[in-house]
Design a protein around this motif. Structure first.
Motif, PDB file in Angstrom:
ATOM      1  N   THR A 250       0.476  -1.215   0.166  1.00  0.00           N
ATOM      2  CA  THR A 250       0.168  -0.206  -0.030  1.00  0.00           C
ATOM      3  C   THR A 250       0.503   1.626  -0.230  1.00  0.00           C
ATOM      4  O   THR A 250       0.317   2.403  -0.934  1.00  0.00           O
ATOM      5  N   LEU A 251       1.888   0.939   0.836  1.00  0.00           N
ATOM      6  CA  LEU A 251       2.654   2.912   0.734  1.00  0.00           C
ATOM      7  C   LEU A 251       3.712   2.698  -0.394  1.00  0.00           C
ATOM      8  O   LEU A 251       3.544   3.528  -0.958  1.00  0.00           O
ATOM      9  N   ALA A 252       3.883   1.493  -0.885  1.00  0.00           N
ATOM     10  CA  ALA A 252       4.521   1.367  -2.259  1.00  0.00           C
ATOM     11  C   ALA A 252       3.807   1.986  -3.210  1.00  0.00           C
ATOM     12  O   ALA A 252       4.491   2.598  -4.680  1.00  0.00           O
TER      13      ALA A 252
ATOM     14  N   LEU B 236      -9.180  11.381   1.175  1.00  0.00           N
ATOM     15  CA  LEU B 236      -7.436  11.588   0.991  1.00  0.00           C
ATOM     16  C   LEU B 236      -6.495  11.166   0.354  1.00  0.00           C
ATOM     17  O   LEU B 236      -5.820  11.955  -0.167  1.00  0.00           O
ATOM     18  N   VAL B 237      -6.744   9.445  -0.420  1.00  0.00           N
ATOM     19  CA  VAL B 237      -6.267   9.031  -1.204  1.00  0.00           C
ATOM     20  C   VAL B 237      -6.267   9.937  -2.376  1.00  0.00           C
ATOM     21  O   VAL B 237      -5.249  10.137  -3.408  1.00  0.00           O
ATOM     22  N   LEU B 238      -7.522   9.927  -2.441  1.00  0.00           N
ATOM     23  CA  LEU B 238      -7.879  10.707  -4.398  1.00  0.00           C
ATOM     24  C   LEU B 238      -7.608  11.532  -4.567  1.00  0.00           C
ATOM     25  O   LEU B 238      -7.182  11.991  -5.418  1.00  0.00           O
ATOM     26  N   GLY B 239      -7.133  12.523  -2.923  1.00  0.00           N
ATOM     27  CA  GLY B 239      -8.208  13.682  -3.758  1.00  0.00           C
ATOM     28  C   GLY B 239      -6.800  14.462  -3.225  1.00  0.00           C
ATOM     29  O   GLY B 239      -6.426  16.022  -4.099  1.00  0.00           O
ATOM     30  N   ALA B 240      -5.913  14.472  -2.318  1.00  0.00           N
ATOM     31  CA  ALA B 240      -4.750  15.290  -1.398  1.00  0.00           C
ATOM     32  C   ALA B 240      -3.123  15.293  -2.463  1.00  0.00           C
ATOM     33  O   ALA B 240      -2.596  15.591  -1.871  1.00  0.00           O
ATOM     34  N   GLY B 241      -3.515  14.164  -3.024  1.00  0.00           N
ATOM     35  CA  GLY B 241      -2.478  13.763  -3.747  1.00  0.00           C
ATOM     36  C   GLY B 241      -1.274  13.176  -2.535  1.00  0.00           C
ATOM     37  O   GLY B 241      -0.110  14.169  -2.696  1.00  0.00           O
ATOM     38  N   PRO B 242      -1.584  12.232  -2.480  1.00  0.00           N
ATOM     39  CA  PRO B 242      -0.268  11.877  -0.893  1.00  0.00           C
ATOM     40  C   PRO B 242       1.370  11.170  -1.657  1.00  0.00           C
ATOM     41  O   PRO B 242       1.873  11.077  -1.423  1.00  0.00           O
ATOM     42  N   ARG B 243       1.125  11.241  -3.644  1.00  0.00           N
ATOM     43  CA  ARG B 243       2.284  10.569  -3.882  1.00  0.00           C
ATOM     44  C   ARG B 243       3.079  11.760  -3.064  1.00  0.00           C
ATOM     45  O   ARG B 243       4.601  11.498  -2.901  1.00  0.00           O
TER      46      ARG B 243
ATOM     47  N   LEU C 108      -0.923   6.667   6.431  1.00  0.00           N
ATOM     48  CA  LEU C 108      -1.885   7.092   5.766  1.00  0.00           C
ATOM     49  C   LEU C 108      -2.434   5.716   5.475  1.00  0.00           C
ATOM     50  O   LEU C 108      -3.470   5.333   5.494  1.00  0.00           O
ATOM     51  N   THR C 109      -0.831   5.226   5.203  1.00  0.00           N
ATOM     52  CA  THR C 109      -1.259   3.115   5.291  1.00  0.00           C
ATOM     53  C   THR C 109      -1.310   3.215   6.320  1.00  0.00           C
ATOM     54  O   THR C 109      -2.318   1.757   5.949  1.00  0.00           O
ATOM     55  N   LEU C 110      -1.434   2.859   7.351  1.00  0.00           N
ATOM     56  CA  LEU C 110      -1.842   2.441   8.541  1.00  0.00           C
ATOM     57  C   LEU C 110      -3.300   2.869   8.686  1.00  0.00           C
ATOM     58  O   LEU C 110      -3.809   1.826   8.876  1.00  0.00           O
ATOM     59  N   ALA C 111      -3.690   3.824   7.514  1.00  0.00           N
ATOM     60  CA  ALA C 111      -4.763   4.486   8.527  1.00  0.00           C
ATOM     61  C   ALA C 111      -5.443   3.547   7.738  1.00  0.00           C
ATOM     62  O   ALA C 111      -7.290   3.054   7.365  1.00  0.00           O
ATOM     63  N   LEU C 112      -4.997   3.084   6.339  1.00  0.00           N
ATOM     64  CA  LEU C 112      -5.716   2.226   5.401  1.00  0.00           C
ATOM     65  C   LEU C 112      -5.746   0.927   5.556  1.00  0.00           C
ATOM     66  O   LEU C 112      -6.871  -0.029   5.700  1.00  0.00           O
TER      67      LEU C 112
END
Lengths: 344, 381
Positions: A51-53, A107-114, A124-128
């Motif tokens: 997920t992190l990758a 957050l994942v789709l909108g906030a651009g976690p990249r 975020l990965t842990l939250a997922l």
């Protein structure tokens, strides 16, 4: 073999052993509280790392859809029952199972976690991944919480196969690595110690201490211990065994995901890597008789060291050596402990 | 996209009461399980193949064997008895293909394997006369590596490979040729595809001080020993096998794989082949088709093995159609004869000249040496 090589192998064994130790602790915890031999423990390692990758590659991790789907399922099953207990509890359920996954999705789709810093990506990965633990407990184990250990084990195997299949669907057949937490590289008397290996050992040590404090000092930790010692007795004292089950799965999922995130920079993680890593943790847990935390952790460290040294001496037989360890341990345990029939 | 294919395959399998005279191609691939990275591009490739040959409609019936030998055999039996296929294509890996040989030969159905080992088609005996294959033999690839090592002045080499049939097979072929060419193998180590650490093996390799290291692994797991060697400061030359020839390997290995040598099928560097090479056109055609459907940089040499199986069929089926009607025992025998009689067929991996003794039909044009340069494959002469 000289001292230098022995030191390098020892270091490698301790780093791997630290991860196995974490998984062994999670396995012991889940087994003690719920009597579930949690074979899918390893899947959380793979899910966490991949997920992190996936977030770092700018993709949408498949675990997000799993979180949304399981949340909706749990809400649909529980809502009719909870609704009778009042509006506030219903709001709580919907908030946890519907709104929370949607917020994470936003957050994942909108906030651009990249482009986020690594620490936030990890959070975020842990939250997922972590909420998947209690969700799976609710769906797979809670309805059969009183079933014999064997049935719980069969469900674990089924869950493991399902999660590995989903992992292949989500992340593909090829592996991934993530960048290291730190590029630090220390040279101590000819022995190179990388920052990441310090992170792994350090984080494991901190987690183990945190778990100790949790079990000794906090009310929830004591409730878990009480459930582990005597389920019926704990329930008579007003401890919800359902809550205890969910809590132990939450911890197991958190430990698994964190282990995955910690080793992803050291090695390539595949959708099915988790199983073998989890299995080695399991060998460690067996050394502790699935009951003792310190012995399980020590056993896991032993597995790590054994693996590292046997890969030097006889690399083709490494897995054989590691898994054969289980036989003398079982013989020794069955000779030294008095067997008590535990099925009620 | 993937689910659509699966769905299409499922529907095709469910409705497998074929209209008379359609040609049925039974496909077994390892689209899940440990060999999924081979099976998935292969499966994708069948969706790109022509739907008719010589005016006859072709049905591709695709089954997944989950990288499991028993399932591969079961699927093959199902394809032969229930779907009455005229030819079997598959499977992706050697153990499964070897097990399928018996079933195909027993039912007198020609089979084209997409797995590497020479043992699948060699020697051509009563059973193997029904079996053909498209990937190059390990021995062809080993020869290329040894030749490159000798020319580069390498005297000692260390071997580190998978602890399974792939690593074992490579060691056997490689050690044979290395011995003949006076190349000393100073270390022989094994690791598992799912290992998280190879420190022990790497230390042993480095203690032997070889001029070069050959890593015999497939896909991204082959990056692990190389990354560990780089981290421990090994300075010699690195060689990999053609099992790593996909983009994911480059992605995972990153800058640690710069300068690595490997033998590969020409399709890997299709665009860099000289214009007068006849393989260039066929290989580029496949790459263009696959990338149009799945995005740039997604082609792998594994999918190309499936494509080549399709090309063999496109060349052999018209000849077989002249002799018998599809769905009959005679057609299957005619198709076998036609496959064995293929001459000068250009496929994406080389040029095929089949014979009664050779059911692979490749020569040295079926391999090139490639170097990893700036995160991409570079053809070297």
């Amino acid at each position: 073999m000289d001292l230098q090589i022995a030191l390098l192998l020892g270091q490698d064994g301790i780093v791997n052993g630290a991860i196995y130790a974490l998984l062994a602790l999670a396995l012991v915890l889940v087994f003690a509280v719920t009597r579930v031999i949690f074979i899918p423990q390893g899947e959380f390692v793979a899910y966490g790392a991949l997920t992190l990758a996936s977030l770092q590659a700018g993709g949408t991790p498949g675990t997000l859809w799993l979180l949304l789907a399981l949340g909706a399922l749990v809400a649909a099953i529980d809502a009719p029952v909870i609704a009778r207990q009042g509006g506030r509890r219903l709001a709580g359920l919907l908030g946890r199972q519907i709104l929370y996954p949607l917020a994470v999705a936003a957050l994942v789709l909108g906030a651009g976690p990249r482009d986020w810093p690594l620490a936030l990506q990890v959070l975020l990965t842990l939250a997922l991944v972590v909420p998947l633990g209690p969700q799976l407990y609710r769906l797979a184990y809670q309805p059969i919480a009183e079933a014999p250990v064997l049935i719980l084990l069969i469900v674990s195997v089924a869950l493991h196969l399902a999660l590995v299949g989903l992992g292949l669907l989500f992340f593909g057949a090829e592996g991934s690595r993530t960048p290291a937490f730190s590029e630090l590289s220390l040279d101590i008397g000819g022995l190179t110690v990388t920052g990441q290996s310090l992170w792994v050992v350090g984080a494991s040590a901190v987690l183990i201490v945190a778990l100790y404090v949790f079990f000794e000092k906090s009310l929830y930790g004591k409730a878990l211990r009480a459930t582990a010692i005597n389920r019926a007795g704990a329930r008579l004292m007003g401890i919800s065994t359902t809550l205890a089950g969910k809590l132990s799965f939450l911890l197991a999922a958190a430990i698994g995901a964190l282990s995955g995130i910690l080793i992803a920079p050291i090695t390539t993680i595949y959708y099915d890597t988790g199983f073998l890593v989890g299995l080695k943790g399991f060998v460690g847990a067996i050394v502790g008789g699935l009951a003792s935390y310190p012995v399980a952790a020590a056993g896991a460290l032993l597995v790590g060291l054994l693996e590292s040294f046997s890969s030097f001496w006889a690399s083709a037989f490494k897995e054989v050596i590691v898994f054969t360890l289980i036989i003398p341990v079982l013989v020794w345990r069955s000779l030294t402990t008095r067997h008590v029939e535990e099925e009620e | 996209m993937k689910t659509q294919h699966l769905l299409a395959a499922a529907v095709a399998a469910a409705l497998a009461v074929p209209a008379l005279a359609d040609i049925n191609v039974g496909v077994v691939v390892s689209a899940t399980g440990p060999a999924a990275s081979l099976g998935i591009p292969e499966k994708n490739t069948f969706a790109l193949m022509p739907t008719s040959i010589g005016g006859e409609k072709i049905n591709y019936i695709i089954l997944d064997d989950a990288t499991d030998t028993t399932t591969a055999v079961k699927n093959t039996r199902k394809l032969i008895t229930e779907d009455k296929v005229d030819v079997i294509v598959g499977s992706s890996i050697t153990p499964n293909s070897l097990a399928m040989v018996d079933v195909a030969a027993e039912a007198e159905t020609p089979m084209i394997s997409m797995a590497a080992s020479a043992a699948i088609v060699d020697p051509v005996d009563a059973k193997r006369r029904w079996v053909f294959k498209t990937p190059q033999n390990d021995i062809q690839m080993s020869t290329a590596i040894v030749e490159h090592m000798i020319n580069a002045g390498v005297k000692t080499v260390a071997f580190i490979g998978f602890a399974d049939a792939y690593g074992e097979g490579w060691y056997r072929e490689f050690s044979k040729i290395a011995e003949a060419r006076k190349l000393a193998i100073v270390a022989n180590e094994r690791y598992n595809r799912s290992d998280t650490s190879v420190t022990g093996q790497v230390l042993k390799v480095m203690a032997a001080k070889p001029d070069a290291v050959l890593v015999a692994g497939a896909g991204t797991p082959a990056a692990l020993p190389q990354k560990a060697l780089k981290e421990k400061g090994y300075k010699g030359a690195y060689y990999q096998t053609h099992g790593v020839a996909n983009k994911d390997f480059l992605r995972v290995c990153g800058k640690d794989c710069e300068g690595t040598f490997l033998p590969a099928g020409p399709v890997l560097v299709a665009a860099q082949l000289p214009a007068d090479n006849p393989i260039k056109k066929v290989a580029s055609d496949y790459v263009a088709k696959y990338e149009a459907a799945h995005g740039k940089g997604t082609t792998s040499t594994f999918g190309a093995h499936a494509w080549d199986a399709g090309l063999l069929l496109q060349n052999a089926v018209p000849a077989a159609l002249k002799k018998a009607k599809p769905g009959s025992k005679e057609f299957r025998a005619a198709l076998r004869d036609a496959l064995e009689g293929l001459k000068n067929v250009t496929v994406s991996h080389g040029i095929v000249n089949m014979s009664a003794q050779d059911h692979l039909g490749f020569d040295q044009r079926a391999r090139v040496m490639v170097r990893v340069e700036n995160g991409d494959w570079k053809l070297i002469q």
